[in-house]
Write a protein that holds these residues in place. Sequence first.
Motif, short mmCIF file in Angstrom:
data_model
loop_
_atom_site.label_atom_id
_atom_site.label_comp_id
_atom_site.label_asym_id
_atom_site.label_seq_id
_atom_site.Cartn_x
_atom_site.Cartn_y
_atom_site.Cartn_z
N LEU A 176 0.82 -1.22 0.00
CA LEU A 176 0.00 0.00 0.00
C LEU A 176 0.85 1.27 0.00
O LEU A 176 0.33 2.38 -0.09
CB LEU A 176 -0.94 0.01 1.21
CG LEU A 176 -1.90 -1.19 1.31
CD1 LEU A 176 -2.62 -1.20 2.65
CD2 LEU A 176 -2.91 -1.15 0.17
N SER A 177 2.17 1.12 0.13
CA SER A 177 3.01 2.32 0.13
C SER A 177 3.13 2.86 -1.28
O SER A 177 2.97 2.14 -2.26
CB SER A 177 4.38 1.98 0.70
OG SER A 177 4.94 0.91 -0.02
N ARG A 178 3.39 4.15 -1.38
CA ARG A 178 3.49 4.78 -2.69
C ARG A 178 4.95 4.96 -3.09
O ARG A 178 5.85 5.00 -2.26
CB ARG A 178 2.77 6.12 -2.69
CG ARG A 178 3.37 7.12 -1.72
CD ARG A 178 2.70 8.47 -1.83
NE ARG A 178 1.38 8.48 -1.20
CZ ARG A 178 0.54 9.49 -1.24
NH1 ARG A 178 0.85 10.57 -1.93
NH2 ARG A 178 -0.62 9.44 -0.62
N ALA A 179 5.18 5.08 -4.39
CA ALA A 179 6.53 5.32 -4.88
C ALA A 179 6.96 6.75 -4.54
O ALA A 179 6.17 7.68 -4.67
CB ALA A 179 6.59 5.10 -6.39
N GLY A 180 8.19 6.90 -4.09
CA GLY A 180 8.68 8.24 -3.75
C GLY A 180 10.19 8.23 -3.66
O GLY A 180 10.85 7.37 -4.26
N ASN A 181 10.74 9.16 -2.89
CA ASN A 181 12.19 9.37 -2.92
C ASN A 181 12.90 9.03 -1.61
O ASN A 181 14.05 9.38 -1.43
CB ASN A 181 12.50 10.81 -3.34
CG ASN A 181 11.87 11.83 -2.39
OD1 ASN A 181 11.17 11.45 -1.45
ND2 ASN A 181 12.11 13.11 -2.62
N VAL A 182 12.21 8.36 -0.69
CA VAL A 182 12.82 8.03 0.61
C VAL A 182 13.16 6.54 0.65
O VAL A 182 12.29 5.69 0.44
CB VAL A 182 11.88 8.38 1.78
CG1 VAL A 182 12.48 7.92 3.11
CG2 VAL A 182 11.59 9.87 1.80
N ILE B 23 8.11 6.01 -0.96
CA ILE B 23 9.28 5.17 -0.70
C ILE B 23 9.98 4.87 -2.02
O ILE B 23 9.32 4.50 -2.99
CB ILE B 23 8.83 3.84 -0.05
CG1 ILE B 23 7.96 4.08 1.20
CG2 ILE B 23 10.01 2.92 0.24
CD1 ILE B 23 8.69 4.66 2.37
N SER B 24 11.30 4.98 -2.05
CA SER B 24 12.03 4.50 -3.24
C SER B 24 12.30 3.00 -3.07
O SER B 24 11.97 2.21 -3.95
CB SER B 24 13.32 5.28 -3.45
OG SER B 24 14.19 5.12 -2.35
N LYS B 25 12.89 2.65 -1.94
CA LYS B 25 13.11 1.25 -1.59
C LYS B 25 13.04 1.14 -0.07
O LYS B 25 13.44 2.06 0.63
CB LYS B 25 14.52 0.77 -2.01
CG LYS B 25 14.68 0.38 -3.46
CD LYS B 25 15.35 1.46 -4.25
CE LYS B 25 15.32 1.16 -5.74
NZ LYS B 25 15.56 2.39 -6.54
N ALA B 26 12.60 -0.01 0.43
CA ALA B 26 12.68 -0.26 1.86
C ALA B 26 13.14 -1.68 2.06
O ALA B 26 12.74 -2.58 1.32
CB ALA B 26 11.34 -0.03 2.54
N ILE B 27 13.99 -1.88 3.06
CA ILE B 27 14.57 -3.21 3.25
C ILE B 27 14.81 -3.47 4.74
O ILE B 27 15.26 -2.57 5.47
CB ILE B 27 15.89 -3.36 2.43
CG1 ILE B 27 16.47 -4.77 2.56
CG2 ILE B 27 16.91 -2.29 2.82
CD1 ILE B 27 17.57 -5.07 1.54
N GLY B 28 14.45 -4.66 5.19
CA GLY B 28 14.78 -5.11 6.54
C GLY B 28 16.07 -5.90 6.46
O GLY B 28 16.18 -6.83 5.65
#
Lengths: 499, 499
Positions: free
Chosen positions: B171-177, B201-206
């Motif tokens: 559900l997150s949107r594409a962005g620059n963070v 979000i650009s990318k998110a990773i655990g």
Amino acid sequence: MKSRLSLTRYWGRLVMDLVEQLDHIFYPRSIAVVGASANPEKVGFMCVGNLLEAGFGGRVYPVNPGLAQLFGLKAYPSVTAIPGEVDLAMVVIPAELTISTIEECVAKGIKGTVLVSGGFREVGTEIGSDLQAQLKDIANRGGMKIIGPNTLGLINPRAKLNASFQYTLSLSRAGNVAVAAQSGGTTIYLVHALTNHNVGISKAIGLGNRCNLDFDELVTYFGQDRETEVIVLYVEGLEQPQRLIKVARQVTKRKPIVVYKAGRGEEMDRATLSHTGALAGKYELYKTAFNQAGMIMVDDMTELVDVAKALAFQPAAMGDRVAIFSVQAGPGIIMADKCQQLGLRLAQFSPVTRRGLRQLASPLNPVDNPVDLAWKSDEFDACREMLKVVLEDDGVDAITVAAVFYGSNMEVMRAVVDVARDSKKPITVCLDSPGGSAYAEINALEGSCIPTFPLPERAITGLAGLIKYGEILKGGGGGGGIRTHGSGISEQRFSRPSP
Amino acid sequence: MKSRLSLTRYWGRLVMDLVEQLDHIFYPRSIAVVGASANPEKVGFMCVGNLLEAGFGGRVYPVNPGLAQLFGLKAYPSVTAIPGEVDLAMVVIPAELTISTIEECVAKGIKGTVLVSGGFREVGTEIGSDLQAQLKDIANRGGMKIIGPNTLGLINPRAKLNASFQYTLSLSRAGNVAVAAQSGGTTIYLVHALTNHNVGISKAIGLGNRCNLDFDELVTYFGQDRETEVIVLYVEGLEQPQRLIKVARQVTKRKPIVVYKAGRGEEMDRATLSHTGALAGKYELYKTAFNQAGMIMVDDMTELVDVAKALAFQPAAMGDRVAIFSVQAGPGIIMADKCQQLGLRLAQFSPVTRRGLRQLASPLNPVDNPVDLAWKSDEFDACREMLKVVLEDDGVDAITVAAVFYGSNMEVMRAVVDVARDSKKPITVCLDSPGGSAYAEINALEGSCIPTFPLPERAITGLAGLIKYGEILKGGGGGGGIRTHGSGISEQRFSRPSP
């Protein structure tokens, strides 16, 4: 003895009179809007419109000599021309015309007037101050309260009353938190934020220049108001702070008062002066005095919302030893960080608790605080028993639970709802999801009076408010807002609550 | 000189190799899910389901010897049985079975494996640590990156990639963070909060146990990633912090890095050890080192969200002198309080600015900072000109605007959008309303890159992040997170930015 008893009676009667008068204001049967307008851009239009749109059940009288009717309601040329009784007036006319209107309101026997108009003490001119002084004199002699001038108005969601120019206030829900703020703008931001955090409002009022209705009177009223359980204040500056402090000392024994005191520096003393005409004075002096009166001071509006929410949903904690449950370790660590920052202690579990947790937890997890619920978050019974074991530990005063919104994790939240029913120890929860997708789960928790917070540290801020209020009830709550500065570990030690 | 050039080339090639490898991981053309399951309660089911539901356009290969197909996709008994190339694997099987699977992944030429499974170093046993060490060895020899073990996975909204077990991340949107976190739970809370605050979000990773993929490599990658403009880190503990610090020192010259360092006390050192197997070490040591590397340290998740949002929308400020505009005085005072708390200065207006404001403002208002927009908030032109006059003052570095959500007030916000177009100075806004009723107005502001915050002090926290990053770009950013402790007034002095 006799004279003292008389004095008590005398004060008691004064309080009863005040309560009766404010009841007329918060539960009016009829409202006149002086300066009602047919122009949708005018505040006099919005005030009438908001009353009707919020579903107010009493009579509404638009007052404007140039108007025959508004929204199908007959308009009157003056307040005195209104046939029936009027409890509350809203006045939205230029400052220079207010004297005669307020005189008419008094003559009509109106109990309270929301004076929306600005142009009085807050503008810093002699004319403005003189006008306000005259109004105060007229109102005092006539036994009328002026809310404002230079104010937003008030709401009472339970009575479907939105006596303000701000229509979004009609969207707030009825609840147990009363708000009194020296700024209409802050009132609005606060009510919006409380509403968006599912906190209901009993009453909210913007006090503006506090002509002859001030914080001490509102706190007295909210103190006895059955619909109010938490009192929230936004204070800029007071001419006679000791009046509020005296009342607060009594009220905080029964209901928590959470305060944001604005105007931290000398520059802001000037700003608050130009706003509502009161000297903000030295922040530290207020802080000390408010703390001694048992008021809970917060550092910003987010903290105000979080502490008010926790207090609106949960009982006070009888000590500062916090147990943290988290399905994911990271949020539990953030919660522990916040405990340290606020000077709360992480509970040390008893050997009995440790043995109990050892039997229930996954063998992959150490038994410690924060309690790691990983591997067990989809087992309702295991979660419930782990929560129970910890709640029964005499060394635990309050608990908080974090679980990422995720199908099987929600067994944890079901278990929280289950154990909360029989717990006297407060519980907060961290739960969030994008775009309200956790709506049902949050509703189930908050329907059972367990407040949810969207980020881990905010669930701890909520607990800190409950712990602080517990300290106040025990008589040891002086000093430092919800934060215990210094060692990072609270110096207060308390015995277990009596059942 | 020659050897130094060679070394630069050598490092350059290493970085290029890393970037290419991580591109395969963040933009895979094909993904194998080892441990895919037809049981909807199993993580192996969710991983495949999330990939499909998020709309991933590449090939998905369920791998499970007991499965013929899943969601209509042909299943394979092993990774090596898959006919085509595989860029990324997700592995969801018991820890003791992972060795052979990882060997097969290497043999298949897979570039990266998300190892969701737990049971490695984080459980604190010798067996767990040995297993992880073996995996690291196999992966390193085979040139494969292992994300985790004990992790959530990763997302890339622009590529419609949700390679995790958490469906809400879709559900997150594409962005620059870009987000990199040592905890899956924290990653989820953060992405939820950023999404709910309209931050893309650009990318998110655990990162989990960081087998052979660590923060320094992610920061290197995000540093050159065109879709990333702000880097957000949640760090528990590092074995070799100097590797991250070295990379961060370079990257922060181009992109801000905002960090929450978890584990503030000795108790939390233990908790982080049991979590991802790394010693958290002394918080203050990290703080000093991270600050020296130009990273912006925050005190909690709310601050992290606010600072990241401001940096995602606005340019850095070239000084700490803040001008506040508020239609209602109260919110302006709260903003000024927060400036004082964070050590930002209230701008002193020049005589030219004062004269300009005097001509434009209502005669009822003093001309001061905070600028009171009351009486003028419904006049687009007046608001625009007042904003312009202040933006042109050389003594102003950043501005913030508060206006309660209310029909005619929104002229202020239109004016903000208008002046922001030509302004190099950052602007933040405080605007909120219940239940999203200000949706259109917030959309108009944020569509023009002006970040909105729901409470007054949070708009200042955002500005503080922009001011801090300005200090870092100027080379004077060391010490103290976004807060300037001590005098309450920042000691940093900066000249105007060059155009």
